[in-house]
Write an enzyme that holds these catalytic residues in place. Structure first.
Site, PDB file in Angstrom:
ATOM      1  CB  SER A 125      -0.949  -0.051   1.195  1.00 38.54           C
ATOM      2  OG  SER A 125      -1.961   0.916   1.106  1.00 38.54           O
ATOM      3  CG  ASP A 179      -7.220  -2.672  -2.609  1.00 37.50           C
ATOM      4  OD1 ASP A 179      -7.793  -1.866  -1.859  1.00 37.50           O
ATOM      5  OD2 ASP A 179      -5.997  -2.890  -2.570  1.00 37.50           O
ATOM      6  CG  HIS A 210      -5.843  -2.380   0.973  1.00 39.64           C
ATOM      7  ND1 HIS A 210      -5.143  -2.088  -0.172  1.00 39.64           N
ATOM      8  CD2 HIS A 210      -5.196  -1.716   1.983  1.00 39.64           C
ATOM      9  CE1 HIS A 210      -4.139  -1.289   0.109  1.00 39.64           C
ATOM     10  NE2 HIS A 210      -4.149  -1.051   1.412  1.00 39.64           N
TER      11      HIS A 210
END
Length: 232
Positions: A125, A179, A210
């Site tokens: 991320s 996600d 995610h």
């Protein structure tokens, strides 16, 4: 080259060595609001050969207010000012501070006897965004970059400082198809930019939100074995 100054970490990175006298270093950045312990458990799950000695380094981002989370203070590599489905606005100064910190970690590893050609940058991320920028703009060649559920927050910074030494850097990029934090579209935009720059990332998608799944961990391990083994 864009000037930037590293922040001072409040906590030393977590380090895990898979064998004595490591010959490789993997610097792995966590996601927003997590810390270095988040990905430490992944090391034994990668299935690396017993004779492959590597040092995994899991640094901690500093605490800072995050605008898109109402100014809540959490560990963050940079401030995210706003979120939209296909883009987001970030604080580039904070991103550059984090790049400078990663460069310090790389220099620390070279001082410990690991040349840059045996150092991999990885991140999830927001940490993956730092890994992308740090790897593609590093002046000395690196062994590779692992970018998980992430994006390129500032194409301008990469194109301005793109390093010839890493124009062919091996890349493993992966994303969850479900996600809802960093959209698949943002991951695909990063992939397209890398391809435009002449790179050939190994791109994988997984039916997950995610997060990270075991199939992805197995693929990362296989990629690492190819990159690390092929460079011997």
């Amino acid at each position: 080259m864009t000037d930037d100054t590293a922040f001072t970490p409040d906590t030393p990175p977590i380090e895990i060595e898979t064998g004595p006298n490591p010959q490789w270093s993997i610097i792995w950045m966590h996601g927003l609001g997590a810390d270095g312990s988040d990905f430490a458990p992944i090391v034994p799950e990668l299935g690396l050969p017993a004779g492959l000695a590597a040092r995994f380094i899991f640094p901690h981002a500093p605490f800072r207010p995050v605008t898109c989370n109402g100014g809540y203070v959490m560990r963050a590599w940079y401030d995210i000012i706003s979120l939209t489905p296909g883009a987001r606005q970030i604080d580039e100064a904070g991103l550059l501070e984090s790049r400078a910190f990663v460069r310090q970690l790389i220099e620390r590893e070279t001082a410990r006897g690991i040349p840059t050609e045996r150092i991999i940058l990885a991140g999830f991320s927001q940490g993956g965004a730092v890994a992308y920028l740090s790897a593609l703009t590093h002046p000395a060649p690196l062994a590779g970059v692992i970018a998980l559920s992430t994006y390129i927050p500032s194409a301008r910074l990469i194109t301005a400082d793109l390093a010839e030494a890493n124009r062919q850097i091996p890349v493993f990029a992966a994303h969850g198809t479900d996600d809802d934090v960093v959209s698949l579209e943002l991951g695909e935009q990063a992939l397209a930019m890398l391809q435009t720059l002449g790179l050939a990332p190994e791109w994988r998608t997984y039916a997950m939100p995610h997060s990270v799944c075991m199939a992805e961990v197995a693929d990362i391990g296989a990629w690492l074995k190819r990159v690390l083994g092929g460079a011997r």
